[in-house]
Design a protein around this motif. Structure first.
Motif, PDB file in Angstrom:
ATOM      1  N   ARG A   1      33.130  44.190  33.406  1.00  0.00           N
ATOM      2  CA  ARG A   1      33.837  44.487  32.427  1.00  0.00           C
ATOM      3  C   ARG A   1      35.209  44.456  32.750  1.00  0.00           C
ATOM      4  NH1 ARG A   1      31.856  50.321  30.541  1.00  0.00           N
ATOM      5  NH2 ARG A   1      33.582  51.124  31.686  1.00  0.00           N
ATOM      6  N   TYR A   2      36.094  43.789  31.701  1.00  0.00           N
ATOM      7  CA  TYR A   2      37.678  43.628  32.027  1.00  0.00           C
ATOM      8  C   TYR A   2      38.355  44.770  31.536  1.00  0.00           C
ATOM      9  CZ  TYR A   2      35.961  39.087  33.318  1.00  0.00           C
ATOM     10  OH  TYR A   2      35.074  38.081  33.861  1.00  0.00           O
ATOM     11  N   GLU A   3      37.887  45.752  30.417  1.00  0.00           N
ATOM     12  CA  GLU A   3      38.880  46.777  30.104  1.00  0.00           C
ATOM     13  C   GLU A   3      38.071  47.968  30.246  1.00  0.00           C
ATOM     14  OE1 GLU A   3      41.460  44.449  26.833  1.00  0.00           O
ATOM     15  OE2 GLU A   3      39.485  45.304  26.132  1.00  0.00           O
ATOM     16  N   PRO A   4      38.685  49.181  30.568  1.00  0.00           N
ATOM     17  CA  PRO A   4      40.403  49.011  31.003  1.00  0.00           C
ATOM     18  C   PRO A   4      40.685  48.684  32.334  1.00  0.00           C
ATOM     19  CG  PRO A   4      39.350  51.345  31.172  1.00  0.00           C
ATOM     20  CD  PRO A   4      38.538  50.376  30.807  1.00  0.00           C
ATOM     21  N   LYS A   5      39.783  48.298  32.933  1.00  0.00           N
ATOM     22  CA  LYS A   5      40.038  47.820  34.448  1.00  0.00           C
ATOM     23  C   LYS A   5      38.771  46.826  34.762  1.00  0.00           C
ATOM     24  CE  LYS A   5      42.218  51.731  36.724  1.00  0.00           C
ATOM     25  NZ  LYS A   5      42.031  52.780  37.881  1.00  0.00           N
ATOM     26  N   LYS A   6      38.975  45.825  35.649  1.00  0.00           N
ATOM     27  CA  LYS A   6      37.999  44.907  35.945  1.00  0.00           C
ATOM     28  C   LYS A   6      36.802  45.457  36.769  1.00  0.00           C
ATOM     29  CE  LYS A   6      41.609  41.273  35.681  1.00  0.00           C
ATOM     30  NZ  LYS A   6      42.593  40.325  36.697  1.00  0.00           N
TER      31      LYS A   6
ATOM     32  N   LEU B   1      31.955  40.301  46.976  1.00  0.00           N
ATOM     33  CA  LEU B   1      33.025  39.932  46.058  1.00  0.00           C
ATOM     34  C   LEU B   1      34.212  39.321  47.036  1.00  0.00           C
ATOM     35  CD1 LEU B   1      33.056  42.753  43.361  1.00  0.00           C
ATOM     36  CD2 LEU B   1      32.629  40.419  43.059  1.00  0.00           C
ATOM     37  N   LEU B   2      34.384  40.288  47.979  1.00  0.00           N
ATOM     38  CA  LEU B   2      35.575  39.766  48.979  1.00  0.00           C
ATOM     39  C   LEU B   2      35.348  38.406  49.678  1.00  0.00           C
ATOM     40  CD1 LEU B   2      36.488  43.272  50.461  1.00  0.00           C
ATOM     41  CD2 LEU B   2      37.861  41.987  48.862  1.00  0.00           C
ATOM     42  N   SER B   3      34.097  38.138  49.828  1.00  0.00           N
ATOM     43  CA  SER B   3      33.613  36.767  50.624  1.00  0.00           C
ATOM     44  C   SER B   3      34.120  35.696  49.672  1.00  0.00           C
ATOM     45  CB  SER B   3      32.301  36.709  50.783  1.00  0.00           C
ATOM     46  OG  SER B   3      31.389  36.563  49.676  1.00  0.00           O
ATOM     47  N   ARG B   4      34.586  35.954  48.448  1.00  0.00           N
ATOM     48  CA  ARG B   4      35.191  34.924  47.706  1.00  0.00           C
ATOM     49  C   ARG B   4      36.556  35.033  47.505  1.00  0.00           C
ATOM     50  NH1 ARG B   4      30.430  32.429  43.398  1.00  0.00           N
ATOM     51  NH2 ARG B   4      28.828  32.463  45.033  1.00  0.00           N
ATOM     52  N   GLY B   5      37.031  35.972  47.854  1.00  0.00           N
ATOM     53  CA  GLY B   5      38.518  36.294  47.535  1.00  0.00           C
ATOM     54  C   GLY B   5      38.617  37.048  46.332  1.00  0.00           C
ATOM     55  N   PHE B   6      37.692  37.709  45.672  1.00  0.00           N
ATOM     56  CA  PHE B   6      37.640  38.160  44.366  1.00  0.00           C
ATOM     57  C   PHE B   6      37.865  40.002  44.664  1.00  0.00           C
ATOM     58  CE2 PHE B   6      34.065  35.512  42.174  1.00  0.00           C
ATOM     59  CZ  PHE B   6      35.075  34.415  42.277  1.00  0.00           C
ATOM     60  N   ASP B   7      39.126  40.077  44.886  1.00  0.00           N
ATOM     61  CA  ASP B   7      39.656  41.341  45.171  1.00  0.00           C
ATOM     62  C   ASP B   7      40.125  42.205  44.137  1.00  0.00           C
ATOM     63  OD1 ASP B   7      41.806  40.047  44.586  1.00  0.00           O
ATOM     64  OD2 ASP B   7      42.941  40.344  46.641  1.00  0.00           O
ATOM     65  N   ALA B   8      40.013  41.771  42.880  1.00  0.00           N
ATOM     66  CA  ALA B   8      40.360  42.383  41.529  1.00  0.00           C
ATOM     67  C   ALA B   8      39.269  43.368  41.287  1.00  0.00           C
ATOM     68  CB  ALA B   8      40.952  41.512  40.566  1.00  0.00           C
ATOM     69  N   TYR B   9      38.234  43.297  41.459  1.00  0.00           N
ATOM     70  CA  TYR B   9      37.122  43.846  40.898  1.00  0.00           C
ATOM     71  C   TYR B   9      36.886  45.399  41.546  1.00  0.00           C
ATOM     72  CZ  TYR B   9      35.713  39.872  38.354  1.00  0.00           C
ATOM     73  OH  TYR B   9      35.627  38.949  37.511  1.00  0.00           O
ATOM     74  N   GLY B  10      36.632  46.329  40.789  1.00  0.00           N
ATOM     75  CA  GLY B  10      36.068  47.744  41.235  1.00  0.00           C
ATOM     76  C   GLY B  10      34.620  47.369  41.096  1.00  0.00           C
TER      77      GLY B  10
ATOM     78  N   ILE C   1      34.206  23.868  33.775  1.00  0.00           N
ATOM     79  CA  ILE C   1      35.666  23.892  34.063  1.00  0.00           C
ATOM     80  C   ILE C   1      36.469  25.320  33.681  1.00  0.00           C
ATOM     81  CG2 ILE C   1      38.138  22.759  34.024  1.00  0.00           C
ATOM     82  CD1 ILE C   1      35.789  21.346  35.400  1.00  0.00           C
ATOM     83  N   ILE C   2      36.407  25.638  32.474  1.00  0.00           N
ATOM     84  CA  ILE C   2      36.915  26.756  31.869  1.00  0.00           C
ATOM     85  C   ILE C   2      36.132  28.000  32.472  1.00  0.00           C
ATOM     86  CG2 ILE C   2      37.270  28.117  29.749  1.00  0.00           C
ATOM     87  CD1 ILE C   2      37.204  25.294  28.352  1.00  0.00           C
ATOM     88  N   THR C   3      35.168  28.127  32.733  1.00  0.00           N
ATOM     89  CA  THR C   3      34.420  29.178  33.453  1.00  0.00           C
ATOM     90  C   THR C   3      34.970  29.519  34.875  1.00  0.00           C
ATOM     91  OG1 THR C   3      32.157  28.796  32.332  1.00  0.00           O
ATOM     92  CG2 THR C   3      32.211  30.169  34.055  1.00  0.00           C
ATOM     93  N   THR C   4      35.124  28.449  35.442  1.00  0.00           N
ATOM     94  CA  THR C   4      35.590  28.616  36.748  1.00  0.00           C
ATOM     95  C   THR C   4      36.765  28.919  36.723  1.00  0.00           C
ATOM     96  OG1 THR C   4      34.203  26.645  37.548  1.00  0.00           O
ATOM     97  CG2 THR C   4      36.077  27.341  38.938  1.00  0.00           C
ATOM     98  N   ILE C   5      37.967  28.387  36.043  1.00  0.00           N
ATOM     99  CA  ILE C   5      39.370  28.919  35.864  1.00  0.00           C
ATOM    100  C   ILE C   5      39.201  30.539  35.585  1.00  0.00           C
ATOM    101  CG2 ILE C   5      41.433  28.769  34.360  1.00  0.00           C
ATOM    102  CD1 ILE C   5      40.843  25.772  34.203  1.00  0.00           C
ATOM    103  N   ALA C   6      38.642  30.928  34.611  1.00  0.00           N
ATOM    104  CA  ALA C   6      38.424  32.456  34.029  1.00  0.00           C
ATOM    105  C   ALA C   6      37.872  33.065  35.244  1.00  0.00           C
ATOM    106  CB  ALA C   6      37.475  32.449  32.775  1.00  0.00           C
ATOM    107  N   ASP C   7      36.759  32.756  35.942  1.00  0.00           N
ATOM    108  CA  ASP C   7      36.394  33.360  37.094  1.00  0.00           C
ATOM    109  C   ASP C   7      37.482  33.625  38.222  1.00  0.00           C
ATOM    110  OD1 ASP C   7      33.887  33.968  35.905  1.00  0.00           O
ATOM    111  OD2 ASP C   7      33.200  32.203  37.201  1.00  0.00           O
ATOM    112  N   GLY C   8      38.056  32.728  38.422  1.00  0.00           N
ATOM    113  CA  GLY C   8      38.909  32.549  39.591  1.00  0.00           C
ATOM    114  C   GLY C   8      40.555  33.462  39.198  1.00  0.00           C
ATOM    115  N   MET C   9      41.011  33.289  37.976  1.00  0.00           N
ATOM    116  CA  MET C   9      42.206  33.842  37.400  1.00  0.00           C
ATOM    117  C   MET C   9      42.011  35.194  37.365  1.00  0.00           C
ATOM    118  SD  MET C   9      44.700  31.749  37.167  1.00  0.00           S
ATOM    119  CE  MET C   9      44.067  30.992  38.739  1.00  0.00           C
ATOM    120  N   PHE C  10      40.681  35.845  36.768  1.00  0.00           N
ATOM    121  CA  PHE C  10      40.290  37.270  36.499  1.00  0.00           C
ATOM    122  C   PHE C  10      40.081  37.991  38.009  1.00  0.00           C
ATOM    123  CE2 PHE C  10      39.086  36.497  32.139  1.00  0.00           C
ATOM    124  CZ  PHE C  10      39.923  37.507  31.554  1.00  0.00           C
ATOM    125  N   SER C  11      39.555  37.309  39.033  1.00  0.00           N
ATOM    126  CA  SER C  11      38.932  37.971  40.209  1.00  0.00           C
ATOM    127  C   SER C  11      39.810  38.043  41.286  1.00  0.00           C
ATOM    128  CB  SER C  11      37.877  36.945  40.690  1.00  0.00           C
ATOM    129  OG  SER C  11      36.813  36.827  39.533  1.00  0.00           O
TER     130      SER C  11
END
Length: 341
Positions: free
Chosen positions: A108-113, A141-150, A252-262
């Protein structure tokens, strides 16, 4: 980058990959793909399932091993995501192997990721497991650098719907209608999705199809012959070349979204795309920074560099071929930076 990827592969195979892991991955991949058809929007770059799964294991190991992390750091962020298993699959597999009964994983991206994990069991049972499950998911999550998620862990509230007798009859009728329409479309070499609502059937046909009226009439006549009623059949015509382009760009688009959001460093709040233009594919990346913010240039430079690196890599270029594209990096106050090809 090809040299770096080879180094990653060699290091992984020498230090971590062995027959037991290979067989386990192979069995799991077979279990996953055997019961269901492979959908067109899934990854179109031709890695084997086992290779992708193995790379996913490598990414997880990178978090726990400094030596592996040093090698993994050489692989660009989006390329790492692109070659790995979806993080939700990794989370599901890891938790299942540890004995947790997972009922669902979502973002979920709103109100927080937030990465949300639903577990089967009572509130009391899930509350007992919650701290350990949250730690496992956060580490993955952190193993991939995905530090934006709670991380949220909760008991599943899902209960199977109980259909009334009337609803069961409607469901059975719809199933029969779908079967008739599907069989007609298959006879013309078409297996596109079908829509059905209020006695109206919607079918998707390519702009190269020369028998649109014949197909519609055949559907209506066969439904009538089987006593299933009278339906309006609408044909939505799609552009074959655009569809083929969208298929290639999907991951390609899914990867960009995953990386940019995460990752927090990109400060991205939205990723969208449109395939309407015949000339180019368009992607829009919306950020939370204003053009007047002190870190505006730093953030947009970081996004631009990451996107350029990914779209010009050998793996990506083999997929998007000679397609033109425009990537808009949009600030909170609507200022745009554009990457074009």
């Amino acid at each position: 980058m090809e040299k770096d990827l080879k180094e990653v592969k060699d290091y992984y195979q020498q230090n971590y990959f062995h027959d037991e892991i290979a067989n386990r991955i192979k069995d799991r991949v077979q279990q996953q793909i055997q019961p269901k058809r492979i959908n067109w929007w899934r990854r179109l770059f031709y890695f084997s399932g086992a290779a992708v799964a193995a790379f996913g294991v490598f990414v997880v190991l990178a978090f726990f091993s400094p030596a592996v992390a040093e090698v993994a750091a050489k692989v660009p962020f989006l390329n790492m995501i692109f070659k790995s298993q979806p993080i939700s699959d990794v989370i599901l597999t890891t938790l299942t192997e540890k004995g947790y009964k997972v009922d669902g994983i979502g973002v979920r991206y709103e109100p927080k990721k937030v990465m949300s994990v639903r577990l089967q069991g009572t509130e009391e049972e899930v509350n007992k497991d919650k701290p350990e499950v949250k730690k496992i998911v956060k580490d993955l999550l952190l193993s991939r650098g995905f530090d934006a998620y709670g991380v949220r862990v909760e008991a599943s509230q899902f209960t199977p719907p109980v259909l009334s007798e009337e609803e069961q009859k409607i469901e059975e009728l719809n199933k029969q209608v779908f079967d008739v329409v599907s069989n007609v479309l298959k006879s013309y070499g078409n297996e596109e999705p079908i829509g059905l609502a209020n006695k109206t059937i919607e079918i998707n046909l390519p702009n190269t199809e020369t028998k649109k009226d014949e197909i519609k009439q055949k559907i209506q006549s066969q439904l009538a012959e089987k006593g299933l009623g009278t339906f309006t059949v609408n044909a939505v015509v799609y552009n074959v070349k655009k569809r083929e382009r969208e298929m290639r760009w999907s991951d390609i688009i899914t990867t960009i979204a995953d990386g940019m959001f995460s990752s927090k460093k990109y400060k991205v709040i939205g990723v969208g795309y449109t395939n309407r233009s015949a000339e180019f594919m368009q992607i829009t990346i919306s950020t939370s920074v204003s053009s007047k913010d002190a870190d505006y240039e730093e953030v947009t430079d970081r996004i631009e560099d990451t996107i350029r690196e990914f779209l010009t890599s050998k793996e990506t270029k083999e997929i998007i071929k000679d397609d033109a594209y425009k990537v808009f990096i949009r600030s909170k106050d609507k200022k745009e930076r554009v990457i074009t090809r």
